[in-house]
Design a protein around this motif. Structure first.
Motif, PDB file in Angstrom:
ATOM      1  N   GLU A   1      45.078  39.426  25.792  1.00  0.00           N
ATOM      2  CA  GLU A   1      45.770  39.312  27.081  1.00  0.00           C
ATOM      3  C   GLU A   1      44.949  38.494  28.070  1.00  0.00           C
ATOM      4  N   ILE A   2      43.628  38.638  27.991  1.00  0.00           N
ATOM      5  CA  ILE A   2      42.787  37.818  28.877  1.00  0.00           C
ATOM      6  C   ILE A   2      42.967  36.350  28.540  1.00  0.00           C
ATOM      7  N   GLU A   3      42.967  36.033  27.257  1.00  0.00           N
ATOM      8  CA  GLU A   3      43.098  34.647  26.825  1.00  0.00           C
ATOM      9  C   GLU A   3      44.480  34.083  27.161  1.00  0.00           C
ATOM     10  N   MET A   4      45.513  34.944  27.199  1.00  0.00           N
ATOM     11  CA  MET A   4      46.888  34.478  27.411  1.00  0.00           C
ATOM     12  C   MET A   4      47.256  34.391  28.880  1.00  0.00           C
ATOM     13  N   LEU A   5      46.354  34.815  29.779  1.00  0.00           N
ATOM     14  CA  LEU A   5      46.648  34.693  31.196  1.00  0.00           C
ATOM     15  C   LEU A   5      46.953  33.236  31.517  1.00  0.00           C
ATOM     16  N   SER A   6      48.046  32.986  32.207  1.00  0.00           N
ATOM     17  CA  SER A   6      48.486  31.612  32.451  1.00  0.00           C
ATOM     18  C   SER A   6      47.558  30.925  33.438  1.00  0.00           C
TER      19      SER A   6
ATOM     20  N   LYS B   1      35.301  49.437  36.223  1.00  0.00           N
ATOM     21  CA  LYS B   1      36.424  48.820  36.923  1.00  0.00           C
ATOM     22  C   LYS B   1      37.445  48.238  35.958  1.00  0.00           C
ATOM     23  N   MET B   2      36.978  47.848  34.761  1.00  0.00           N
ATOM     24  CA  MET B   2      37.871  47.248  33.765  1.00  0.00           C
ATOM     25  C   MET B   2      37.464  47.717  32.390  1.00  0.00           C
ATOM     26  N   LEU B   3      38.470  47.899  31.517  1.00  0.00           N
ATOM     27  CA  LEU B   3      38.235  48.233  30.122  1.00  0.00           C
ATOM     28  C   LEU B   3      38.905  47.184  29.254  1.00  0.00           C
ATOM     29  N   ILE B   4      38.127  46.516  28.438  1.00  0.00           N
ATOM     30  CA  ILE B   4      38.658  45.545  27.468  1.00  0.00           C
ATOM     31  C   ILE B   4      38.706  46.240  26.121  1.00  0.00           C
ATOM     32  N   THR B   5      39.888  46.326  25.528  1.00  0.00           N
ATOM     33  CA  THR B   5      40.034  47.112  24.314  1.00  0.00           C
ATOM     34  C   THR B   5      41.008  46.437  23.360  1.00  0.00           C
TER      35      THR B   5
ATOM     36  N   ALA C   1      36.031  37.890  19.563  1.00  0.00           N
ATOM     37  CA  ALA C   1      36.315  38.201  20.957  1.00  0.00           C
ATOM     38  C   ALA C   1      35.237  39.082  21.573  1.00  0.00           C
ATOM     39  N   TYR C   2      34.621  39.923  20.771  1.00  0.00           N
ATOM     40  CA  TYR C   2      33.577  40.788  21.315  1.00  0.00           C
ATOM     41  C   TYR C   2      32.448  39.947  21.911  1.00  0.00           C
ATOM     42  N   PHE C   3      32.003  38.946  21.168  1.00  0.00           N
ATOM     43  CA  PHE C   3      30.886  38.118  21.628  1.00  0.00           C
ATOM     44  C   PHE C   3      31.292  37.290  22.846  1.00  0.00           C
ATOM     45  N   TYR C   4      32.537  36.752  22.840  1.00  0.00           N
ATOM     46  CA  TYR C   4      32.999  35.977  23.984  1.00  0.00           C
ATOM     47  C   TYR C   4      33.076  36.862  25.231  1.00  0.00           C
ATOM     48  N   CYS C   5      33.632  38.063  25.075  1.00  0.00           N
ATOM     49  CA  CYS C   5      33.807  38.945  26.225  1.00  0.00           C
ATOM     50  C   CYS C   5      32.463  39.414  26.773  1.00  0.00           C
TER      51      CYS C   5
END
Length: 978
Positions: free
Chosen positions: A261-266, A231-235, A187-191
């Motif tokens: 959670e990003i991946e699960m956004l509908s 503006k956003m923190l991915i953790t 996920a780190y590389f994708y993000c």
């Protein structure tokens, strides 16, 4: 060979292929030792990229005319800068304007190299690989200790596009900053690339390692996020509780979200396609690299796409990176060494990157080595402590069957490097195929993207032992032990394996080492980059003299994000300050410490790393948990030497014994006692996320009395400190006065000598008399300034009147004077035509028989070179500086071919002369001379072998090789270091 019925230029694509083959062949002949076929493209610079000077381009045009059976206009020589220019000239010569307009610009050539030389941004870089070989595996990510998952370029791109689309629907747009607080995982590389594809700015930060770090983690990261206006923190899920608290400190923070959670956004809440936001630009900020904070509050280093790609390309060129390499890394991807050096470097060069979590390594260091074994890794990197862990923490039983013979580069950097550790690692793993040449100390910093100096040749690590007292008192590196003791660590290891060895010999070695400091060679600046060492007044210092390290180059940051005051402090004119103290030897970098970490006490420079290393060897002290720093005494106002060390001991008697041992160490090692020894419980000494000691933070804790330890009484040392406080200032003043004194004295001597010498030369009718006066002036200058001049090979000077040419490297405006004084010969100097514009220079040089040549007009330059041939038959040798001009940075640059063509045409021998030391005394663009020594090396004559173009190249290459080896400086062929 093309068909005789169809001219080779009738098909534009075929003509381009044919021309590039011709250019490649010639460039390889001209630069056989520095040839890179990937640089031969239609838009390559004939001069800078391919090393073709005016004579080389003339040869290219001749071969082009023969190949294409045409005659090109005479102005073509002055007009062509690239092969494309020459290709257009070919079409113009045959008057095919339609072909130029409709076809030439649309020529699609097969990739000359497997590397994306033309991409300008990281986004373009990934898309280039997707287009070229999308299914090629790029990453091999260890999911745990044993399971590896591969990620192709196509997968990385597709997953990143999904992330980008969802970030945009959450309000993330171009220029926004998004923090990534994730461990090493898919996920780190994708993000990271998802943020880039949104044209937002990634801000990598490290996740908390343990509960005891939560408070420090919160405080430090809130400052980073505030500065970045994140503006956003991915953790990660486990950190969300902590992350929520950050909103109280960071007003701009709108979203705290996990990768899952990003991946699960509908699909209903986000759009399916990425918004049209335009392409990134080379000068856009690619990401913010926050410095570790080991010397202060973290600062966000702005790194553009152009910075990163320049650094990656330069590092790849320095180490010869190819897609056949395999990079194995455990380095965290939230720091520059792991992010840029390992990941981006591998991405650019199509190198498979095998990567595991740092925790995988720290818990079992053997996993790193076995990953190198299993994946046949060729390149890896780590700080010094990692190599020490492998030496001390891996049992022999865990190494059975290990094969490290594939490893060709083991980079060692990011923290002080120990010669003992390097030697121990090599000895431990040499039976397992590890070669001594693979251990490669390097230097870099975030402000230069990541890399700055690398060894340019494969070699064993360079360790120079310098006299301790001289280094402390004057900052000058004077060799104490020479090469005989460079392998003293090996001798110590042999002693350990053979207790019955010669005890006296070991004692002698130990005694010598007590009076020496080891300095590690960290290589030369990467291609296109420069370094220099300056004194407190900002003037460049000579070699072997310690000062502050500064640098510049295309990898250099434009400053710190939203911190104009810190950015202003970073720059010194066009140079950037590193905050490191260093010196150079033959242009190679040797670090001596941090500017802020240097402790000046009792007139000496104290290097904290040295005492820290010694204290860490004591029983009862936690290794790597010692900080040595200077702190102002609140009662006297003077600085005191403080040692802060962690221990698990609780018994006060044992702790007092440990304090006494530390005091004894300080006295034995430095010759002075410490003022304060603070013993504290484990995890008291603050560190950065990469494990560096935060000495500034240690100092703050100590001065604010937050170590929960009583301060040591200081009344007994107050008087001594008061008396000694004036000595450091006195020594600094003494050094400054000595520098200014010599500079003023040398200019005074020149001012007294120059007028009578000039007048006599201008007035005397005989050239022989003019030379006698000039030679007397040069020798008088050297003698009166007490400059030591050593001449080697004087017997190689021809004694008869047979004509020959003299070829000399060019390092300083003093070079001509040194030749006058050293050789006793009358020279026909060749000088740049600009000097003719100065009356005094023209008059003086004319009377000495100097010939002036044009440097910038290509056609006139060739004409001048041809005219010089008429003077080559005279008894006084034609003396040429084939580099064409001088440079401030150590190194031997390209040699122009004119002198060698004359030698071949006239069948005259060449006398190579190497000058050493003149650059340090008076550098280019400097008017501040320094005290130094000069060495003149006169090599035997070399004769041309043949009379054709190949003979010219061979003669040039031989002469340049001799001068390069004698100079001891780096090979800077095709490098512009002005």
């Amino acid at each position: 060979m093309e068909s005789q019925n169809i001219p080779p230029y009738s098909d534009p694509k075929q003509a381009a292929h044919s021309l590039l083959d011709l250019v490649t062949e010639l460039a390889k002949e001209v630069n056989p030792d520095n040839f890179d076929s990937s640089t031969v493209q239609l838009d390559s610079s004939l001069d800078q990229d391919l090393g073709l000077d005016s004579l080389g381009r003339a040869e290219l045009i001749q071969r082009t005319e023969q190949q294409f059976a045409l005659t090109l206009p005479s102005q073509t020589l002055a007009e062509i800068d690239t092969p494309r220019d020459l290709l257009n000239a070919i079409f113009n010569a045959e008057q095919h304007p339609t072909a130029i307009k409709a076809t030439a610009e649309k020529i699609e050539l097969p990739t000359a190299s497997s590397y994306p030389d033309q991409v300008q941004t990281l986004q373009e870089l990934l898309r280039w690989h997707v287009d070229q070989h999308g299914d090629r595996p790029h990453l091999y990510v260890y999911q745990d200790a044993d399971n590896v998952e591969s990620i192709s370029y196509q997968t990385l791109y597709q997953q990143a596009k999904i992330i980008a689309s969802r970030l945009q629907d959450l309000g993330i747009g171009p220029g926004d900053t998004v923090a990534i607080m994730l461990p090493t995982c898919n996920a780190y590389f994708y993000c990271f690339f998802g943020i880039l594809l949104s044209r937002a700015i990634p801000v990598p930060i490290y996740p908390p390692a343990r509960p005891s770090q939560i408070e420090d983690h919160l405080v430090r990261h809130s400052k980073i996020l505030q500065n970045a206006e994140t503006k956003m923190l991915i953790t990660i899920e486990q950190a969300k509780g902590l992350s929520t608290l950050l909103k109280l400190h960071v007003p701009a923070l709108e979203h705290i979200i996990t990768a899952e959670e990003i991946e699960m956004l509908s699909a209903e809440s986000v759009s399916s396609e990425q918004q049209q936001i335009g392409n990134a630009h080379p000068d856009d900020i690619a990401f913010l690299q926050y410095t570790s904070g080991s010397t202060g509050v973290p600062k966000g280093v702005q790194l553009t796409h152009a910075n990163l790609l320049a650094n990656i390309r330069a590092m790849g060129k320095a180490v010869g990176a190819t897609s056949d390499d395999v990079f194995v890394s455990w380095l965290p991807v939230y720091h520059d060494m792991g992010l840029i050096g390992a990941w981006f470097g591998s991405l650019y060069h199509a190198i498979p990157l095998v990567i595991m979590s740092p925790l995988n390594f720290l818990t079992q260091p053997k996993r790193w080595l076995w990953a190198l074994h299993h994946h046949r890794g060729t390149i890896t990197a780590a700080p010094n402590f990692a190599y020490e862990l492998c030496v001390n923490k891996i049992p022999d039983a865990d190494l059975e069957g290990l094969d490290l013979s594939s490893v060709r580069h083991c980079w060692n950097g990011a923290e002080p490097i120990s010669p003992t550790t390097m030697e121990a690692f090599t000895q431990r793993f040499q039976p397992h195929g590890f070669t001594p040449e693979a251990m490669t100390p390097v230097y870099g910093l975030a402000e230069s993207s990541v890399g700055l100096t690398f060894p340019l040749n494969t070699r064993t690590p360079r360790v120079e032992w310098v006299d301790r007292q001289t280094m402390m008192n004057s900052g000058k590196a004077v060799m104490n032990l020479g090469g005989a003791v460079i392998n003293s660590d090996k001798a110590a290891a042999d002693k350990a394996s053979n207790p019955k060895g010669n005890d006296d010999e070991q004692q002698d070695i130990n005694a010598l080492l007590e009076h020496s400091i080891p300095l590690i060679g960290l290589g030369h600046p990467l291609p296109g980059h420069q370094i220099r060492i300056v004194d407190p007044q900002g003037r460049e210092l000579p070699e072997r003299q310690e000062g502050e390290l500064e640098f510049k180059g295309p990898s250099s940051t434009s400053g710190y994000y939203r911190a104009p005051d810190k950015t202003a402090g970073l720059y010194h004119g066009e140079w950037l300050r590193t905050g490191d103290r260093a010196l150079t030897m033959e242009g190679e970098l040797f670090l001596t410490g941090r500017v802020k970490d240097i402790i000046i006490k009792a007139g000496r420079n104290i290097y904290p790393q040295e005492l820290e290393s010694a204290v860490s060897q004591l029983d009862g002290i936690r290794k790597g948990c010692i900080a040595v720093f200077a702190s102002a005494n609140p009662k006297t106002g003077t600085e005191q030497l403080v040692v802060l060390a962690e221990t698990k001991l609780n018994d006060e008697q044992q702790k007092q014994k440990l304090r006494d041992e530390i005091q004894n160490l300080s006295i034995n090692l430095l010759g002075i006692p410490t003022d304060v020894v603070e013993l504290c419980p484990p995890r008291t000494v603050p560190k950065t996320s990469s494990g560096k000691i935060r000495r500034s933070a240690c100092k703050t804790l100590f001065e604010e009395n937050k170590l929960n330890a009583p301060q040591r009484a200081v009344w007994w040392q107050a008087t001594r400190l008061f008396v000694s406080s004036a000595k450091p200032a006195f020594l600094r003043f003494k050094r400054l006065a000595a520098d200014w004194g010599f500079a003023c004295y040398m200019w005074l001597v020149m001012a007294l000598l120059a007028p009578p010498v000039w007048v006599l030369v201008a007035a005397l009718p005989s050239r022989q008399s003019c030379w006698s006066v000039a030679r007397w002036g040069a020798r008088s200058l050297i003698k009166l300034t007490r400059t030591k001049m050593e001449i080697t090979g004087i017997d190689n000077l021809p004694q008869d009147d047979s004509p020959y040419l003299v070829i000399v490297n060019h390092a300083s405006y003093l070079d001509g004077l040194v030749l006058l004084a050293a050789t006793g010969k009358e020279h026909q100097f060749v000088a740049k035509s600009e000097l003719k514009e100065n009356f005094f220079a023209r008059t003086f040089l004319d009377k000495l028989g100097t010939h002036f040549v044009e440097r910038f007009d290509t056609q006139k330059s060739i004409t001048d070179s041809q005219q010089l041939a008429a003077f080559a038959d005279k008894p006084s040798p034609l003396t040429i500086f084939p580099e064409g001009t001088l440079y401030r940075m150590a190194g031997v640059h390209d040699f122009h071919l004119g002198a060698f063509q004359i030698a071949v045409e006239k069948q005259l021998p060449i006398l190579p002369v190497t000058l050493k030391g003149t650059r340090s005394i008076l550098r280019d663009k400097s008017l501040f001379p320094r005290k130094g020594d000069i060495e003149v090396i006169i090599s035997p004559l070399i004769k041309p072998d043949g009379s054709d173009w190949q003979a010219t190249l061979a003669l040039r290459n031989t002469a340049r090789k001799i001068i390069l080896e004698n100079s001891g400086e780096p090979d800077l062929a095709r490098e512009n270091t002005r």
